[in-house]
Each structure stands twice: as C-alpha cells, then as structure tokens.
Enzyme design. Sequence first.
Site, short mmCIF file in Angstrom:
data_model
loop_
_atom_site.label_atom_id
_atom_site.label_comp_id
_atom_site.label_asym_id
_atom_site.label_seq_id
_atom_site.Cartn_x
_atom_site.Cartn_y
_atom_site.Cartn_z
N TYR A 1 43.45 33.49 42.71
CA TYR A 1 42.55 32.34 42.72
C TYR A 1 43.28 31.13 42.14
O TYR A 1 43.80 31.18 41.03
CB TYR A 1 41.31 32.68 41.90
CG TYR A 1 40.12 31.73 42.02
CD1 TYR A 1 40.21 30.50 42.64
CD2 TYR A 1 38.90 32.09 41.49
CE1 TYR A 1 39.11 29.66 42.75
CE2 TYR A 1 37.78 31.26 41.59
CZ TYR A 1 37.90 30.04 42.21
OH TYR A 1 36.81 29.21 42.30
N CYS A 2 43.35 30.05 42.92
CA CYS A 2 43.91 28.79 42.47
C CYS A 2 45.36 28.98 41.98
O CYS A 2 46.19 29.48 42.71
CB CYS A 2 43.02 28.17 41.40
SG CYS A 2 43.48 26.47 40.93
N VAL A 3 45.67 28.59 40.74
CA VAL A 3 47.05 28.65 40.26
C VAL A 3 47.57 30.08 40.23
O VAL A 3 48.79 30.30 40.38
CB VAL A 3 47.16 28.01 38.87
CG1 VAL A 3 46.97 26.50 38.95
CG2 VAL A 3 46.14 28.60 37.90
#
Length: 626
Positions: free
Chosen positions: A359-361
């Site tokens: 998720y994301c980074v």
Amino acid sequence: MTKGTDRGDDAADIFTEMLRIQGEAARQMMQTIAPDAHDAVPDHSAIDEMGAAMMEFHKSWLQFCLPQQERPAPLLTDPSSWMESMRQWSATMPMLDPQQQQKLWADGCELWQEVLSQYGSAAGTDEGGNEADPQLPRRDRRFADKAWREQPVFALIHQTYLLFAERLRDSVDTADGLSDEDRRNMRFATNNILDAMSPANFPLMNPVVLERTLETGGENIVCGLDRLTTDLKNGQLTHTDTSKFKVGENIATTPGKVIYEAELFQLIQYSPTTDEVLATPLIIFPPWINRFYILDLNERKSFVRWAVAQGLTVIMVSWRSADESLAHIDWDDYFAAQMEIIEVVRDRLKVPRVHTVGYCVAGTTLAGTLAVLARRDESDKVASATFFTAQVDFQHAGDLQLMVDDGKLEMIRQASKGGYLDGRYLAATFNMLRGSDLIWNYVVNHYLLGEDYPAFDLLFWNGDVTNLPAKWHAAYLRDLYRDNLMVQPDALSVDGTPIDLTQVKTPCYIQAGKEDHIAPPESVWRIMDHFSGPNRFVLAGSGHIAGVINPPEANKYQYWINDGKSASLDAFIEGATELPGSWWPDWIDWIKGHDSSRVKATGRRKPGSKVNPAIEDAPGRYVKMR
C-alpha cells in the site's frame, strides 16, 4: 518576489496595529448585529487574546510557507484597509504587471459597487415585500452561511477576497516564462497563502464567529483558545475526539495473534473464519509512514476482516514507530525486512510462495523487493503482487514533489532529531496538501466556533502519527521523489543487488484512485511501463484512502476495467468499462485465478496453536508505541 524596505516596515506596522483595529471594528460590528445586547458582548480582552493567538498561528504558518521578505501583510477587518492590504500583497506577485494590477484594482472597485447595490434602498424587495437576498457574484462554501450576506461589510470582505484569490491563481496558471516546476511551486505557495488569509479564519472578521460569541457570552473564544494552546503545545492539529477510540478495543479488532517480531516490525496472523482457506497466504505491507489499521478500522470497513472471510490466510505487517534506537535504519533495511517477512511466512506456514499487497510507499519498496528477488532468481517465492495506490516512477508524483527540493530536504534533516523524523512533521506536510479541508476548516469549526470534535475513526488514524528513521526517510525522498532513480535500471541496489524493475515478471494487480492527490493515477499507471509480467490495472473511484477502503457492502463509488491493451492511462480510460461499487470482488477473483486450491484452516493456519505459537494478541505492542 521581493518587497521594498518601506513596504516591509508598513507590513510590520500593520501587524502591530492589527489587533487594536480588529477589536474596535468587531465591537462596532457586534453593536450593529445586536444593538440591544451590549451587556452580552464578552470582555474584549478575551477577544484580543484569541486574536493574538490566532495571529501567532497564522504567523507560524506563513513562516513555514514563505521566507521573511515574501510574507504578505496581515489582512484587516476594516474593509478599506482589507482591500488595500490585498492590493499591496498582489503587487508583490511577479506575474502581475502594472497593467494587470491596475485592472485588478479597477475590477475591485466595480465589485464593491455591485455588492453595495444589493443593500439598502438600492436592494429592492422580494415578492413578499421583504428586502431581497443579496445575489453576490462569487460563491464559496467557506462563506455559505447567510451571515456573510446579511451585512454589506462582510459581503465586501469575502467577495473582495474571492476576487483577488481568483485573479492570483489565474495569474500563476497563465504566466509566461515559468518552468513546470516553478509553476507548481508558485501555485502551491499561492494556494496555501490564500487559504491561510481567508477572512473566515480570523475570529474578528467572521460574522458567524461573532454571532456565536454573542450567543455564548464568549465561551467559544475561551474554548477555542484552550484547544489552540493544547494543539500548539502538542505540535499537532486535533481533528477528532480521540477519547472515543482505543486501538484493540474499537479499532483494529479483527482477531489474530502476533506470531513474529523483529526490531522494525511485528507480524500479525489473523484467525480464520472459514473451515478451509486458500493454500497460498497473503502478506500485507501497509505504509510505513502510517499505522497498519487503516486496513482494519472497524468491522464494516475492514479490508482485513473481509479478506479473511473470503478464505485468505492474512498476515499483516505492523511497522514500529522509530525512536533513537532505530537511528541506524537505512535504505537497505525496509527492503530486507520485506524479504525477511516473506521467508518467515513461507517457513512458518510451510508454503512455497505467498501473495503480497503493498500500500502506497510500501508498494514502492515491494516493487524494489520483487526486482531484487528476480535478480537473485527467487521470483517464485511470490505468487502475485497487488499495489494499492503505489508509485515507482515519480516523474508525475503530484504535489509531494514540492517537498523535495534542496531547501526542504535540509529543513527535514534539521527537523530529524535523535536520528528519526517526528511523525507530526509528516502529518503537517500531508495536511498542507489540502489545507482548506484539513487545516483551516478545523481552525474555524473547533477553535473559533467552539464546536465539538466529531468521533471519526479515519481522522483518529490520520492523527496517530508514526516516526521514521531519518536516514531511511532522507534516502527515500532524495533517490525516489527527487531523482527518480528506481526506474533507472541498476541505479539503486539493495544489499549489493541492483534494482531493475523491468525484470519483474510477477503477476501484478495495480489499483489507482481516480481522485488521488498523493499518488495520482497518472503516476501509478507508470508501473505498467516498467514491469514485464502480466499486469491488471484497475481505476477506482475516490482517492488515496476511500478509493482503497471501499467494502462491497457499502455500495459506494465505482471502478473501471479494461481488458484490452492500453498504451496510456488516457487510452485505458477511453476503452474502460465502468462498474458500480467496490473493486474488492474483482481483486479476490483475480487472486483465486492464480491458485484456487484450499487447505483445512487448522494447525499452522490457526495462530497461537502448538505448531504456530504466538507472542501476544493482535494488534500487538508495536502499533501502540509512540
């Protein structure tokens, strides 16, 4: 963008006199609003104290946004001084030449005439013989309350502000001679200053606040000042009533056990709710800049609970918030942690491969991890990879790119004390990206109006900040956001193994949010240009959070799929099919399409059993560390 010495002195003089002028004007306005309520007007010292505190808040904000010589003069309550202050600030904008400035001034005078014609004998009456409701030329939700229209002074103030804001934003968008980077920086700075300078934010210029002050005898002022003082002391803006939530009791409640821990993370395995589970387990790597329970907020919103109900064995990573003991953590460590976790789960559950979510980074680091595994001929350890709003190519990474020039990186370095970056700094950075919604809206409602904070689990999560190791964070911003090195084959390496994303052939499910301002869909799409394996791209409605956390039962938003070949996001959208509701069912079908074989949900599939001993109950200690 500079000011002359005289103008700087004028600004200082205006600032010195501001509270006195505001206090006098406010008392006159209160008398106009309620001439028979003189005794109800609170002690003006309390008003001046609140105003002084708010001025400090604004000054701190402008210090963050602009260097000393570029700060605008504060805005005044008196309409003529207000107009002059706005005019002086606009004159410092390099995009407005003298001719444009003269036109802006002329348009402002014309606006005043138009607004004033709506009041008094010139206003006319409606069909019932009552004075007609003013039809002002510009509207904005910050000024939606009728109190902004009832008296000409407040109408003039907010209409003038909206005119100047409109023209200044247009001037940035249309100015010649600016590079794309300079224009983004100028647009971001201008928007943030304009948001901060809104008359709605000033206690003695907001008629709704003045009316509330009359109604409560000043209790809203006292309450707001206390809240502001507390938030300034804590170094963080309050968004919700934190007393209503407790992690492990009414947030992050999906049953499970911590089955493994290292200095950087804990692993939570959730208890099965089906008699059989898919043979291949799922590891979720949440963002290491946030607490993992965005994916397990409550029973209705929990992706974790839903995934378990679909027959998945779910293992969640809970990253530890950094302190001085983690000052040594650097570039290699988060990648090494992901590879260690994959090995731990394979060995713990006795499986050859795992599904993964980043998720994301954490999706960015998962991409690098997949590339390292590919280079080491170990790709078969990962059956699939799913990316929630993740980026690997940062050429079009959105407004966060504005935070990675040399000056901002040096500011972050200086802010990183003891070898880690305080998570409150990150929270403030993300709030800046949507200042009107995440800063000034709360200033008005909870500082100035004294309204109670809502009990909102998402806002509780948003304020539950996580500290980051300084070396790691600096490397991430420098090498990825600023220099975009991850998409350059072999420009970066992990533990001596070069990263080449084109070697990633793992089947990937790539989800982007249509309205995502943190990981724009155009940026997320670029994963498709670098991975070589079978990829499925899905565009979800809404943004960075709601686009991901969208359970099917909610029946909200929509998503788009396109099974054809698309060379770009625009081409994908042009040929896409829009489907209602959540994309989660599409994802689980994709997961099952890789391997639908099942095993009994016993033994190692039950955390805490003899063959799968546990350390403690979910959600574990690390998520509660501050």
